[in-house]
Design an enzyme around this catalytic site. Structure first.
Site, mmCIF file in Angstrom:
data_model
loop_
_atom_site.group_PDB
_atom_site.id
_atom_site.type_symbol
_atom_site.label_atom_id
_atom_site.label_comp_id
_atom_site.label_asym_id
_atom_site.label_seq_id
_atom_site.Cartn_x
_atom_site.Cartn_y
_atom_site.Cartn_z
ATOM 1 N N HIS A 78 12.416 8.145 1.191
ATOM 2 C CA HIS A 78 13.022 8.817 0.037
ATOM 3 C C HIS A 78 12.659 8.120 -1.275
ATOM 4 O O HIS A 78 12.949 8.640 -2.356
ATOM 5 C CB HIS A 78 14.544 8.956 0.210
ATOM 6 C CG HIS A 78 15.328 7.728 -0.073
ATOM 7 N ND1 HIS A 78 15.849 6.912 0.908
ATOM 8 C CD2 HIS A 78 15.683 7.156 -1.247
ATOM 9 C CE1 HIS A 78 16.490 5.904 0.350
ATOM 10 N NE2 HIS A 78 16.401 6.032 -0.956
ATOM 11 N N ASP A 83 13.673 7.963 7.686
ATOM 12 C CA ASP A 83 13.518 7.630 6.268
ATOM 13 C C ASP A 83 12.709 6.335 6.172
ATOM 14 O O ASP A 83 13.239 5.275 5.846
ATOM 15 C CB ASP A 83 14.922 7.483 5.641
ATOM 16 C CG ASP A 83 14.865 7.296 4.143
ATOM 17 O OD1 ASP A 83 13.772 7.438 3.561
ATOM 18 O OD2 ASP A 83 15.933 6.985 3.557
ATOM 19 N N GLY A 110 20.652 -4.810 -2.750
ATOM 20 C CA GLY A 110 19.518 -4.285 -2.034
ATOM 21 C C GLY A 110 19.471 -2.835 -2.358
ATOM 22 O O GLY A 110 20.378 -2.069 -2.057
ATOM 23 N N SER A 157 17.412 0.862 -2.208
ATOM 24 C CA SER A 157 16.703 1.644 -1.202
ATOM 25 C C SER A 157 15.351 1.042 -0.874
ATOM 26 O O SER A 157 14.651 0.538 -1.753
ATOM 27 C CB SER A 157 16.471 3.043 -1.741
ATOM 28 O OG SER A 157 17.679 3.747 -1.730
ATOM 29 N N GLY A 158 14.992 1.148 0.388
ATOM 30 C CA GLY A 158 13.671 0.711 0.825
ATOM 31 C C GLY A 158 13.587 -0.761 1.180
ATOM 32 O O GLY A 158 12.664 -1.180 1.861
HETATM 33 C C1 LIG Z 1 6.967 11.675 1.272
HETATM 34 O O1 LIG Z 1 8.260 12.192 1.155
HETATM 35 C C2 LIG Z 1 8.677 12.417 -0.189
HETATM 36 C C3 LIG Z 1 10.098 12.857 -0.173
HETATM 37 O O2 LIG Z 1 10.917 11.799 0.203
HETATM 38 C C4 LIG Z 1 7.800 13.450 -0.838
HETATM 39 O O3 LIG Z 1 8.156 13.630 -2.178
HETATM 40 C C5 LIG Z 1 6.354 12.988 -0.766
HETATM 41 O O4 LIG Z 1 5.527 13.995 -1.237
HETATM 42 C C6 LIG Z 1 5.961 12.619 0.652
HETATM 43 N N1 LIG Z 1 4.664 11.962 0.578
HETATM 44 C C7 LIG Z 1 3.603 12.402 1.228
HETATM 45 C C8 LIG Z 1 2.363 11.583 1.037
HETATM 46 O O5 LIG Z 1 3.635 13.363 1.962
#
Ligand SMILES: *[C@@H]1O[C@H](CO)[C@@H](O)[C@H](O)[C@H]1NC(C)=O
Length: 286
Positions: A90, A138, A231, A233-234
């Site tokens: 996210h 996630d 901390g 996210s991530g």
């Molecule tokens: C990964 O997920 C995010 C949403 O959390 C999205 O905006 C993004 O485009 C995605 N990235 C890829 C490389 O697919």
């Protein structure tokens, strides 16, 4: 009804050798050079979070994006090899350009141990669905433009053994530049917070997180006393193993909309030990 929300994304102005997924029973993690900081973290149990001993979490990464010519910290992440970083899905938006800063402690000052590296690839878990945070997945991998040289301030984290599950009440540390209170200021210096793991049987009870937590997640915190806002996210949930080596067991995923350390609403992390094979196959094929 509790709504899970992603932990605040906030702003601070501001080898090609992969370590294979390590089975700690077969291979000492120390020998592989991960999870052992040069500067030991202070791990006395404290209520509320604490500024960390500088560089005592040397796999802590700041993920940053550029906007109007300025780079902004947006999420935490963990260095897991010389050119791969683990974060939350996210945190990623394909419309942004990212870089990472490694070896940072204080955003206010330039530090001799710091390194800034461009991001060349962002790979979400294939089952990640941003509209279904409570399904999990996630988790994302970030490939760096070039491998970083390890140093006293930059070292990779160890991953836990595949499938390993922490017991209820095991003490871990979440780290990041996240807010100090629910609506508090974001600190310049890296913070750590001590959190107790809440096992799945407890965390999935209806008065805890209920159906919003899955077995691919770890809960930690939620006693309403020890702050769990630290901390962002991530970032990593760091837990010490039997051999005195730090493993990143969790990636900060979501918390409660009611506040950072609401009773029975612990912080929720993606459970890294459920993703060992995804991590190794993704890295091997990219
Ligand atoms: C990964 O997920 C995010 C949403 O959390 C999205 O905006 C993004 O485009 C995605 N990235 C890829 C490389 O697919």
């Amino acid at each position: 009804m509790m709504i899970p929300v992603v932990l605040a994304v906030f702003l601070v102005a501001g080898v090609t050798l992969f370590f294979p997924v390590i089975n700690l029973l077969l291979l000492s993690c120390t020998a592989s050079g991960c999870g052992v900081p040069t500067y030991n973290p202070l791990v006395s149990r404290v209520v509320n979070g604490d500024e960390v001993i500088p560089h005592s979490w040397p796999w802590q990464v700041s993920l940053q994006y550029i906007y109007n010519g300025y780079w902004y910290h947006t999420c935490g992440a963990s260095l897991i090899s010389s050119n791969w970083v683990l974060t939350a899905a996210h945190c990623i938006s394909s419309s942004n350009i990212y870089r990472v800063m490694l070896g940072k402690h204080n955003f206010r000052v330039a530090e001799s141990g710091q390194k800034t590296i461009s991001v060349v690839k962002l790979i979400n878990h294939s089952k990640w669905n941003p509209n279904r945070l409570s399904a999990g997945f996630d988790i994302s991998l970030i490939k760096l433009e070039q491998p970083v040289e390890f140093s006293d301030t930059i070292q990779p984290a160890c991953l836990p053994a595949a499938g390993s599950i922490l017991n209820n009440n095991v003490g871990c540390y979440v780290t990041g530049w996240g807010n100090l209170q629910t609506d508090g200021p974001s600190p310049d210096k890296l913070q750590q917070g001590s959190l107790l793991v809440v096992d799945h049987a407890t965390c999935s009870q209806s008065d805890w997180w209920g159906k919003s937590v899955q077995t691919n997640m770890i809960c930690a915190g939620g006693d309403g006393v020890i702050s769990s806002c630290y901390g962002d996210s991530g970032g990593p949930l760091n837990c010490l193993n039997d051999q005195g080596v730090w493993e990143v067991h969790g990636v900060v995923s979501f918390g409660s909309s009611l506040g950072c350390n609401y009773y029975k609403k612990p912080s929720v992390f993606s459970r890294v030990s459920d993703y060992n094979s995804w991590i190794s196959t993704t890295i091997a094929s990219n």
